[in-house]
Design a protein around this motif. Structure first.
Motif, mmCIF file in Angstrom:
data_model
loop_
_atom_site.group_PDB
_atom_site.id
_atom_site.type_symbol
_atom_site.label_atom_id
_atom_site.label_comp_id
_atom_site.label_asym_id
_atom_site.label_seq_id
_atom_site.Cartn_x
_atom_site.Cartn_y
_atom_site.Cartn_z
ATOM 1 N N TRP A 1 0.835 -1.198 0.000
ATOM 2 C CA TRP A 1 0.000 0.000 0.000
ATOM 3 C C TRP A 1 0.871 1.250 0.000
ATOM 4 O O TRP A 1 0.617 2.192 -0.750
ATOM 5 N N VAL A 2 1.908 1.259 0.826
ATOM 6 C CA VAL A 2 2.813 2.407 0.886
ATOM 7 C C VAL A 2 3.499 2.620 -0.463
ATOM 8 O O VAL A 2 3.637 3.750 -0.944
ATOM 9 N N THR A 3 3.907 1.523 -1.110
ATOM 10 C CA THR A 3 4.557 1.624 -2.415
ATOM 11 C C THR A 3 3.633 2.256 -3.436
ATOM 12 O O THR A 3 4.040 3.133 -4.217
ATOM 13 N N ARG A 4 2.363 1.841 -3.436
ATOM 14 C CA ARG A 4 1.408 2.403 -4.386
ATOM 15 C C ARG A 4 1.187 3.896 -4.130
ATOM 16 O O ARG A 4 1.088 4.688 -5.062
ATOM 17 N N VAL A 5 1.102 4.269 -2.851
ATOM 18 C CA VAL A 5 0.907 5.681 -2.521
ATOM 19 C C VAL A 5 2.103 6.516 -2.983
ATOM 20 O O VAL A 5 1.940 7.595 -3.569
ATOM 21 N N VAL A 6 3.316 6.015 -2.735
ATOM 22 C CA VAL A 6 4.516 6.750 -3.124
ATOM 23 C C VAL A 6 4.592 6.895 -4.641
ATOM 24 O O VAL A 6 4.832 7.986 -5.170
ATOM 25 N N LEU A 7 4.348 5.807 -5.359
ATOM 26 C CA LEU A 7 4.404 5.860 -6.824
ATOM 27 C C LEU A 7 3.325 6.795 -7.379
ATOM 28 O O LEU A 7 3.567 7.554 -8.318
ATOM 29 N N GLY A 8 2.134 6.724 -6.771
ATOM 30 C CA GLY A 8 1.065 7.609 -7.212
ATOM 31 C C GLY A 8 1.402 9.072 -6.974
ATOM 32 O O GLY A 8 1.140 9.936 -7.822
ATOM 33 N N SER A 9 2.010 9.366 -5.820
ATOM 34 C CA SER A 9 2.385 10.743 -5.513
ATOM 35 C C SER A 9 3.457 11.250 -6.471
ATOM 36 O O SER A 9 3.405 12.398 -6.923
ATOM 37 N N VAL A 10 4.429 10.380 -6.772
ATOM 38 C CA VAL A 10 5.479 10.765 -7.715
ATOM 39 C C VAL A 10 4.879 11.051 -9.088
ATOM 40 O O VAL A 10 5.227 12.034 -9.754
ATOM 41 N N LEU A 11 3.939 10.215 -9.528
ATOM 42 C CA LEU A 11 3.311 10.404 -10.829
ATOM 43 C C LEU A 11 2.527 11.710 -10.873
ATOM 44 O O LEU A 11 2.637 12.480 -11.840
ATOM 45 N N VAL A 12 1.748 11.979 -9.821
ATOM 46 C CA VAL A 12 0.996 13.235 -9.775
ATOM 47 C C VAL A 12 1.947 14.433 -9.786
ATOM 48 O O VAL A 12 1.712 15.422 -10.491
ATOM 49 N N GLY A 13 3.042 14.343 -9.012
ATOM 50 C CA GLY A 13 4.015 15.427 -8.985
ATOM 51 C C GLY A 13 4.622 15.689 -10.359
ATOM 52 O O GLY A 13 4.768 16.845 -10.778
ATOM 53 N N LEU A 14 4.959 14.602 -11.070
ATOM 54 C CA LEU A 14 5.522 14.757 -12.412
ATOM 55 C C LEU A 14 4.517 15.387 -13.367
ATOM 56 O O LEU A 14 4.877 16.222 -14.201
ATOM 57 N N LEU A 15 3.255 15.002 -13.237
ATOM 58 C CA LEU A 15 2.219 15.580 -14.090
ATOM 59 C C LEU A 15 2.036 17.068 -13.814
ATOM 60 O O LEU A 15 1.868 17.871 -14.730
ATOM 61 N N VAL A 16 2.059 17.433 -12.525
ATOM 62 C CA VAL A 16 1.901 18.843 -12.157
ATOM 63 C C VAL A 16 3.081 19.667 -12.682
ATOM 64 O O VAL A 16 2.896 20.731 -13.283
ATOM 65 N N VAL A 17 4.292 19.188 -12.456
ATOM 66 C CA VAL A 17 5.480 19.912 -12.906
ATOM 67 C C VAL A 17 5.503 19.993 -14.431
ATOM 68 O O VAL A 17 5.739 21.063 -15.010
ATOM 69 N N GLY A 18 5.232 18.850 -15.078
ATOM 70 C CA GLY A 18 5.236 18.840 -16.537
ATOM 71 C C GLY A 18 4.162 19.731 -17.124
ATOM 72 O O GLY A 18 4.396 20.451 -18.101
ATOM 73 N N GLY A 19 2.967 19.700 -16.524
ATOM 74 C CA GLY A 19 1.887 20.552 -17.005
ATOM 75 C C GLY A 19 2.196 22.031 -16.840
ATOM 76 O O GLY A 19 1.896 22.847 -17.713
ATOM 77 N N THR A 20 2.819 22.386 -15.718
ATOM 78 C CA THR A 20 3.187 23.783 -15.487
ATOM 79 C C THR A 20 4.261 24.234 -16.469
ATOM 80 O O THR A 20 4.191 25.337 -17.019
ATOM 81 N N ALA A 21 5.250 23.381 -16.700
ATOM 82 C CA ALA A 21 6.303 23.725 -17.666
ATOM 83 C C ALA A 21 5.713 23.924 -19.061
ATOM 84 O O ALA A 21 6.104 24.849 -19.791
ATOM 85 N N PHE A 22 4.756 23.080 -19.423
ATOM 86 C CA PHE A 22 4.109 23.225 -20.729
ATOM 87 C C PHE A 22 3.358 24.546 -20.817
ATOM 88 O O PHE A 22 3.423 25.236 -21.843
ATOM 89 N N ARG A 23 2.664 24.938 -19.744
ATOM 90 C CA ARG A 23 1.929 26.201 -19.755
ATOM 91 C C ARG A 23 2.887 27.397 -19.833
ATOM 92 O O ARG A 23 2.601 28.382 -20.522
ATOM 93 N N VAL A 24 4.024 27.318 -19.130
ATOM 94 C CA VAL A 24 5.031 28.390 -19.227
ATOM 95 C C VAL A 24 5.467 28.536 -20.680
ATOM 96 O O VAL A 24 5.540 29.650 -21.223
ATOM 97 N N TRP A 25 5.773 27.412 -21.313
ATOM 98 C CA TRP A 25 6.212 27.413 -22.719
ATOM 99 C C TRP A 25 5.101 27.897 -23.642
ATOM 100 O O TRP A 25 5.328 28.695 -24.563
#
Length: 229
Positions: free
Chosen positions: A27-51
């Motif tokens: 369960w902890v592994t799934r939560v960590v992986l999910g959080s990392v994925l959401v973080g990458l999506l947020v960062v990537g989405g923000t970088a795309f909007r800046v561009w």
């Protein structure tokens, strides 16, 4: 006659339940992986909007062209600041607004604020003095735009076209709108910030972090030397 007695072998389940500790680890592994994925999506989405916003010139008739300040040296705008001021003058000459607003405060000991240096520069370039308004307040983008919004309410106007470097456009626009201005962006396409691919990538990365910081804190990143605070 003796009846044979058949013994029943105990049934062994094919899949035994995982122990509680293993279930917790999964369960902890799934939560960590999910959080990392959401973080990458947020960062990537923000970088795309800046561009994406950096590529848009959203010029339109407004009440004021607002030039975001950058470094000045004894009243002489830096190359970054001068590029913004020249672009603002082009917008003014094209009839996009009846006034140009220059922004930015000064450091202790400065003879001029960024706003004053910008106003002097535009007047020397031929813009009528009555069409250039200096708002010499603020050590970063957010404080400067809040001061501009206060001046806009005082003078009873509200639509602004922001001039800054392309990568700064998304965050500046959001800050202006949060301050109460109806804001759009027309970024400059000249100057040191847009000359090389390496410089562009560096500013996109920096502005992505600064935009995320602003969303979390509603505060500006303190950068006195870049004009992208």
């Amino acid at each position: 006659m003796t009846r044979a007695v058949r013994s029943e072998a105990p049934t062994v389940p094919l899949h035994s339940a995982a122990p509680p500790r293993a279930r917790r680890r999964s369960w902890v592994t799934r939560v960590v992986l999910g959080s990392v994925l959401v973080g990458l999506l947020v960062v990537g989405g923000t970088a795309f909007r800046v561009w994406q916003v950096a590529r848009i010139d959203d010029r339109r008739p407004v009440d004021a062209v607002v030039v975001l300040g950058a470094a000045q040296y004894d009243g002489q705008p830096s190359s970054i600041f001068a590029a913004r001021l020249r672009h603002a003058q082009q917008l003014y000459d094209a009839g996009m607004a009846p006034r140009i607003v220059t922004t930015g405060g000064g450091r202790p000991g400065d003879a001029y604020t960024e706003a004053e240096a910008g106003r002097r520069y535009l007047i020397r370039q031929g813009v009528p003095a009555g069409a250039v308004v200096a708002v010499p307040v603020g050590s970063d983008t957010l404080l400067s735009l809040q001061a501009v919004a206060d001046r806009a309410r005082q003078d009873r106007w509200g639509r602004a076209l922001l001039v800054s470097d392309p990568w700064h456009s998304l965050r500046a626009r959001q800050m202006a709108r949060d301050s109460g201005l109806d804001a759009w962006t027309s970024p400059t396409r000249s100057g040191p910030v847009v000359q090389t691919r390496e410089t562009q990538i560096r500013y996109i990365v920096r502005e992505t972090g600064a935009m995320l910081y602003y969303r979390l804190t509603h505060a500006s990143v303190d950068t006195e030397t870049t004009g992208l605070g």
